[in-house]
Enzyme design. Structure first.
Site, PDB file in Angstrom:
ATOM      1  N   SER A 141     -29.394  35.983   2.895  1.00 55.35           N
ATOM      2  CA  SER A 141     -28.139  35.824   3.643  1.00 55.35           C
ATOM      3  C   SER A 141     -28.022  36.804   4.805  1.00 55.35           C
ATOM      4  O   SER A 141     -28.447  37.962   4.722  1.00 55.35           O
ATOM      5  CB  SER A 141     -26.974  36.068   2.679  1.00 55.35           C
ATOM      6  OG  SER A 141     -25.773  36.240   3.391  1.00 55.35           O
ATOM      7  N   TYR A 194     -22.189  41.789  -3.052  1.00 54.99           N
ATOM      8  CA  TYR A 194     -22.932  40.530  -2.847  1.00 54.99           C
ATOM      9  C   TYR A 194     -24.164  40.778  -1.979  1.00 54.99           C
ATOM     10  O   TYR A 194     -25.282  40.363  -2.313  1.00 54.99           O
ATOM     11  CB  TYR A 194     -22.014  39.494  -2.180  1.00 54.99           C
ATOM     12  CG  TYR A 194     -22.739  38.279  -1.648  1.00 54.99           C
ATOM     13  CD1 TYR A 194     -23.135  37.248  -2.508  1.00 54.99           C
ATOM     14  CD2 TYR A 194     -23.041  38.155  -0.289  1.00 54.99           C
ATOM     15  CE1 TYR A 194     -23.811  36.131  -2.014  1.00 54.99           C
ATOM     16  CE2 TYR A 194     -23.715  37.043   0.213  1.00 54.99           C
ATOM     17  CZ  TYR A 194     -24.094  36.031  -0.664  1.00 54.99           C
ATOM     18  OH  TYR A 194     -24.771  34.935  -0.176  1.00 54.99           O
ATOM     19  N   GLU A 200     -25.465  38.260   5.452  1.00 54.85           N
ATOM     20  CA  GLU A 200     -24.649  39.381   4.960  1.00 54.85           C
ATOM     21  C   GLU A 200     -25.505  40.638   4.778  1.00 54.85           C
ATOM     22  O   GLU A 200     -24.982  41.754   4.775  1.00 54.85           O
ATOM     23  CB  GLU A 200     -23.983  39.013   3.633  1.00 54.85           C
ATOM     24  CG  GLU A 200     -22.747  38.162   3.773  1.00 54.85           C
ATOM     25  CD  GLU A 200     -21.591  38.881   4.460  1.00 54.85           C
ATOM     26  OE1 GLU A 200     -21.150  39.926   3.970  1.00 54.85           O
ATOM     27  OE2 GLU A 200     -21.134  38.377   5.508  1.00 54.85           O
TER      28      GLU A 200
HETATM   29  P1  NAP Z   1     -21.882  27.748  -3.469  1.00 55.41           P
HETATM   30  O1  NAP Z   1     -21.279  26.484  -2.934  1.00 55.41           O
HETATM   31  O2  NAP Z   1     -21.003  28.863  -3.893  1.00 55.41           O
HETATM   32  O3  NAP Z   1     -22.828  27.321  -4.684  1.00 55.41           O
HETATM   33  C1  NAP Z   1     -23.338  28.275  -5.582  1.00 55.41           C
HETATM   34  C2  NAP Z   1     -24.075  27.544  -6.679  1.00 55.41           C
HETATM   35  O4  NAP Z   1     -24.561  28.529  -7.623  1.00 55.41           O
HETATM   36  C3  NAP Z   1     -23.201  26.574  -7.489  1.00 55.41           C
HETATM   37  O5  NAP Z   1     -23.969  25.459  -7.839  1.00 55.41           O
HETATM   38  C4  NAP Z   1     -22.855  27.387  -8.719  1.00 55.41           C
HETATM   39  O6  NAP Z   1     -22.534  26.619  -9.849  1.00 55.41           O
HETATM   40  C5  NAP Z   1     -24.189  28.101  -8.931  1.00 55.41           C
HETATM   41  N1  NAP Z   1     -24.079  29.248  -9.824  1.00 55.41           N
HETATM   42  C6  NAP Z   1     -23.144  30.226  -9.833  1.00 55.41           C
HETATM   43  N2  NAP Z   1     -23.354  31.082 -10.844  1.00 55.41           N
HETATM   44  C7  NAP Z   1     -24.450  30.628 -11.497  1.00 55.41           C
HETATM   45  C8  NAP Z   1     -25.141  31.058 -12.651  1.00 55.41           C
HETATM   46  N3  NAP Z   1     -24.757  32.130 -13.341  1.00 55.41           N
HETATM   47  N4  NAP Z   1     -26.225  30.358 -13.061  1.00 55.41           N
HETATM   48  C9  NAP Z   1     -26.618  29.243 -12.370  1.00 55.41           C
HETATM   49  N5  NAP Z   1     -25.995  28.779 -11.274  1.00 55.41           N
HETATM   50  C10 NAP Z   1     -24.916  29.461 -10.846  1.00 55.41           C
HETATM   51  O7  NAP Z   1     -22.913  28.368  -2.394  1.00 55.41           O
HETATM   52  P2  NAP Z   1     -23.582  27.681  -1.111  1.00 55.41           P
HETATM   53  O8  NAP Z   1     -22.696  27.892   0.046  1.00 55.41           O
HETATM   54  O9  NAP Z   1     -24.060  26.334  -1.461  1.00 55.41           O
HETATM   55  O10 NAP Z   1     -24.822  28.649  -0.899  1.00 55.41           O
HETATM   56  C11 NAP Z   1     -26.068  28.410  -1.548  1.00 55.41           C
HETATM   57  C12 NAP Z   1     -26.838  29.716  -1.634  1.00 55.41           C
HETATM   58  O11 NAP Z   1     -27.065  30.224  -0.323  1.00 55.41           O
HETATM   59  C13 NAP Z   1     -26.140  30.830  -2.402  1.00 55.41           C
HETATM   60  O12 NAP Z   1     -27.142  31.593  -3.019  1.00 55.41           O
HETATM   61  C14 NAP Z   1     -25.477  31.643  -1.310  1.00 55.41           C
HETATM   62  O13 NAP Z   1     -25.275  32.961  -1.751  1.00 55.41           O
HETATM   63  C15 NAP Z   1     -26.495  31.530  -0.206  1.00 55.41           C
HETATM   64  N6  NAP Z   1     -26.010  31.617   1.161  1.00 55.41           N
HETATM   65  C16 NAP Z   1     -24.958  30.846   1.556  1.00 55.41           C
HETATM   66  C17 NAP Z   1     -24.558  30.886   2.884  1.00 55.41           C
HETATM   67  C18 NAP Z   1     -23.435  30.017   3.396  1.00 55.41           C
HETATM   68  O14 NAP Z   1     -22.921  30.292   4.479  1.00 55.41           O
HETATM   69  N7  NAP Z   1     -23.059  28.961   2.682  1.00 55.41           N
HETATM   70  C19 NAP Z   1     -25.249  31.708   3.794  1.00 55.41           C
HETATM   71  C20 NAP Z   1     -26.315  32.459   3.348  1.00 55.41           C
HETATM   72  C21 NAP Z   1     -26.703  32.391   2.026  1.00 55.41           C
HETATM   73  P3  NAP Z   1     -21.022  26.086 -10.105  1.00 55.41           P
HETATM   74  O15 NAP Z   1     -20.878  24.851  -9.250  1.00 55.41           O
HETATM   75  O16 NAP Z   1     -21.000  25.811 -11.553  1.00 55.41           O
HETATM   76  O17 NAP Z   1     -20.091  27.173  -9.675  1.00 55.41           O
HETATM   77  O1  F7E Z   2     -15.370  34.964   5.272  1.00 51.17           O
HETATM   78  C1  F7E Z   2     -12.524  36.570   6.967  1.00 51.17           C
HETATM   79  C2  F7E Z   2     -13.365  37.438   6.075  1.00 51.17           C
HETATM   80  O2  F7E Z   2     -15.518  34.230   2.892  1.00 51.17           O
HETATM   81  C3  F7E Z   2     -15.622  34.934   6.655  1.00 51.17           C
HETATM   82  C4  F7E Z   2     -20.709  33.230   2.124  1.00 51.17           C
HETATM   83  O3  F7E Z   2     -21.195  31.914   2.138  1.00 51.17           O
HETATM   84  O4  F7E Z   2     -21.343  33.584   4.412  1.00 51.17           O
HETATM   85  C5  F7E Z   2     -20.242  33.609   3.522  1.00 51.17           C
HETATM   86  O5  F7E Z   2     -19.659  34.904   3.464  1.00 51.17           O
HETATM   87  C6  F7E Z   2     -14.725  35.925   7.372  1.00 51.17           C
HETATM   88  C7  F7E Z   2     -14.719  37.335   6.766  1.00 51.17           C
HETATM   89  O6  F7E Z   2     -17.527  34.070   4.423  1.00 51.17           O
HETATM   90  C8  F7E Z   2      -9.861  35.132   4.946  1.00 51.17           C
HETATM   91  O7  F7E Z   2     -12.847  38.765   6.003  1.00 51.17           O
HETATM   92  C9  F7E Z   2     -10.030  36.173   6.842  1.00 51.17           C
HETATM   93  O8  F7E Z   2     -14.790  38.277   7.797  1.00 51.17           O
HETATM   94  O9  F7E Z   2     -15.690  32.513   4.738  1.00 51.17           O
HETATM   95  P1  F7E Z   2     -15.970  33.877   4.256  1.00 51.17           P
HETATM   96  P2  F7E Z   2     -18.477  35.361   4.420  1.00 51.17           P
HETATM   97  O10 F7E Z   2     -17.847  36.526   3.810  1.00 51.17           O
HETATM   98  O11 F7E Z   2     -18.966  35.514   5.823  1.00 51.17           O
HETATM   99  C10 F7E Z   2     -22.418  34.477   4.084  1.00 51.17           C
HETATM  100  C11 F7E Z   2     -23.502  34.304   5.111  1.00 51.17           C
HETATM  101  C12 F7E Z   2     -22.873  34.333   2.674  1.00 51.17           C
HETATM  102  O12 F7E Z   2     -24.039  34.544   2.376  1.00 51.17           O
HETATM  103  C13 F7E Z   2     -21.817  34.169   1.648  1.00 51.17           C
HETATM  104  O13 F7E Z   2     -22.375  33.615   0.458  1.00 51.17           O
HETATM  105  O14 F7E Z   2     -13.382  35.468   7.273  1.00 51.17           O
HETATM  106  N1  F7E Z   2     -11.295  36.056   6.342  1.00 51.17           N
HETATM  107  N2  F7E Z   2      -9.150  35.632   6.007  1.00 51.17           N
HETATM  108  C14 F7E Z   2     -11.217  35.406   5.173  1.00 51.17           C
HETATM  109  N3  F7E Z   2     -12.184  35.027   4.298  1.00 51.17           N
HETATM  110  C15 F7E Z   2     -11.788  34.352   3.182  1.00 51.17           C
HETATM  111  N4  F7E Z   2     -12.731  33.933   2.305  1.00 51.17           N
HETATM  112  N5  F7E Z   2     -10.460  34.077   2.925  1.00 51.17           N
HETATM  113  C16 F7E Z   2      -9.457  34.449   3.767  1.00 51.17           C
HETATM  114  O15 F7E Z   2      -8.283  34.183   3.514  1.00 51.17           O
END
Ligand code: NAP
Ligand code: F7E
Length: 338
Positions: free
Chosen positions: A132, A156, A134
């Site tokens: 990520s 995270y 992050e």
């Molecule tokens: P998501 O919608 O939160 O999906 C997470 C998945 O992990 C869900 O299927 C969840 O199952 C499963 N999970 C959670 N805890 C688990 C456990 N203990 N054992 C097995 N499975 C478990 O995330 P996403 O946005 O699709 O992201 C996919 C991956 O890419 C994640 O690893 C995330 O951290 C990473 N990532 C995401 C982003 C982004 O912007 N979306 C960016 C960079 C990296 P449930 O459905 O049962 O909760």
């Molecule tokens: O926050 C601000 C918050 O939770 C984005 C995950 O998929 O991307 C994701 O992480 C921004 C932050 O995503 C609210 O403070 C303001 O600055 O949508 P987010 P994230 O933290 O960037 C990375 C790449 C991953 O890997 C992660 O798995 O938005 N913000 N107000 C808020 N964020 C949330 N959630 N809720 C609010 O009310």
């Protein structure tokens, strides 16, 4: 026919990846957590789509905290490709449950990597780790590339760093074909409703139809590089088709504040966000990531991948999908009243 195993198949990316792999003719196996209610809503449509061969989709109970089951599944399935997308993926929540996040998001990866060794698959399987942006946290360089030093700002991000470096380590130590995609934020109508983009598009469409009055958010000034999840999963697959494993940034090279996402969403609906948005400190993080912007030139040059959907198009895709949901909700509430 190739066989893929996907952890996190019920999540946003897992569901798009499952669709993508089925379309490529793969047999797709997914690990699903046992929950007290159904957690496969992002996959259910696959069983109704006549264009999808759902006889090639198999779901297995398992958990990234359960090493024995992971070993058993790998022995039994002997997959060609493993995509480790499972995680506790919410940054704000990781400050509340840092130990659990470390266990699932960090140590979960090592459980799969060890299961690969235990099942004798090191020379057969190709492994993808969902790293990520992050991990760049307090950014040391703008834009961020594969060589930019990491500075994680949340439990995270620390957990993701552990999984990331373990992936590099298993590649270097055992010759495993293991790649990490360092994906910047990617969104879609399937995004979880507590991530900021989806929280905004869901609320704005409900406000437009009179189903909600206010939207309460935290920090509006942070900047993110937001892409479209559906096209990011292709990059994951492309990484595993290369002769050599490697790490790649996947991003749009465009950054916007949360406030800009708000403005764009509300203006799509002819609304002024200032009239509806409030602030609550509980949505702020103890340490924030202020600015993310990725340069995906390496992915473009080596994988032939580049993003197509831009910021405005992404907002529009999400607003359209959430408007459909809001209209259904309104119709249902009116039917219940009549
Ligand atoms: P998501 O919608 O939160 O999906 C997470 C998945 O992990 C869900 O299927 C969840 O199952 C499963 N999970 C959670 N805890 C688990 C456990 N203990 N054992 C097995 N499975 C478990 O995330 P996403 O946005 O699709 O992201 C996919 C991956 O890419 C994640 O690893 C995330 O951290 C990473 N990532 C995401 C982003 C982004 O912007 N979306 C960016 C960079 C990296 P449930 O459905 O049962 O909760
Ligand atoms: O926050 C601000 C918050 O939770 C984005 C995950 O998929 O991307 C994701 O992480 C921004 C932050 O995503 C609210 O403070 C303001 O600055 O949508 P987010 P994230 O933290 O960037 C990375 C790449 C991953 O890997 C992660 O798995 O938005 N913000 N107000 C808020 N964020 C949330 N959630 N809720 C609010 O009310």
């Amino acid at each position: 026919m190739k066989k893929a195993l996907v952890t996190g198949i019920t999540g946003q990316d897992g569901s798009y990846l499952a669709e993508f792999l089925l379309d490529k003719g793969y047999e797709v196996h997914g690990i699903v957590r046992r929950a007290s209610s159904f957690n496969t809503s992002r996959l259910d449509h696959l069983y109704k789509d006549p264009l999808v061969d759902d006889t090639k989709l198999f779901l297995h109970y398992g958990d990234l905290a359960d090493a024995v089951q992971l070993v058993k599944l790998l022995y039994k399935l002997q997959p060609d490709e493993i995509y480790n997308l499972g995680a506790q993926s919410h940054v704000r929540v990781s400050f509340d449950i840092p130990e659990y996040t470390g266990d699932v998001t960090g140590v979960g990866a090592v459980r799969i990597l060890e299961a690969i060794r235990e099942a004798g698959l090191v020379n057969k399987v190709r492994y993808y780790q969902a790293s990520s942006s992050e991990m760049y946290g307090k950014v040391q360089e703008v834009p961020q590339v594969e060589t930019t030093p990491f500075w994680p700002r949340s439990p995270y991000a620390c957990a993701k760093m552990y999984a990331h470096w373990l992936t590099v380590n298993y590649r270097e130590s055992y010759g495993l074909h293991a790649s990490s995609g360092i994906l910047f934020n990617h969104e879609s109508p399937r995004r979880g409703e507590t991530f900021v983009t989806r929280k905004i598009t869901r609320a704005a469409t409900r406000i437009k139809l009179g189903l909600q009055k206010k939207l309460i958010l935290g920090n509006l000034d942070s900047k993110r590089d937001w892409g479209y999840a559906k096209e990011y999963v292709e990059a994951m697959w492309l990484m595993l088709q290369q002769d050599e494993p490697d790490d790649y940034v996947i991003a749009t090279n465009e950054t916007h504040t949360v406030r800009e996402f708000l403005e764009e969403t509300f203006s799509c609906l002819d609304l002024d966000y200032n009239e509806f948005v409030g602030f609550d400190q509980k949505y702020e993080r103890p340490a924030e990531v202020d600015l993310l912007i990725g340069d995906a030139s390496k992915a473009e040059n080596k994988l032939g991948w580049k993003p197509k959907v831009n910021f405005k198009e992404l907002v529009s895709i999400m607003v359209d999908a959430d408007m459909k949901l809001a209209l259904q909700e309104k119709a249902l509430s009116e039917a219940n009243l009549s």
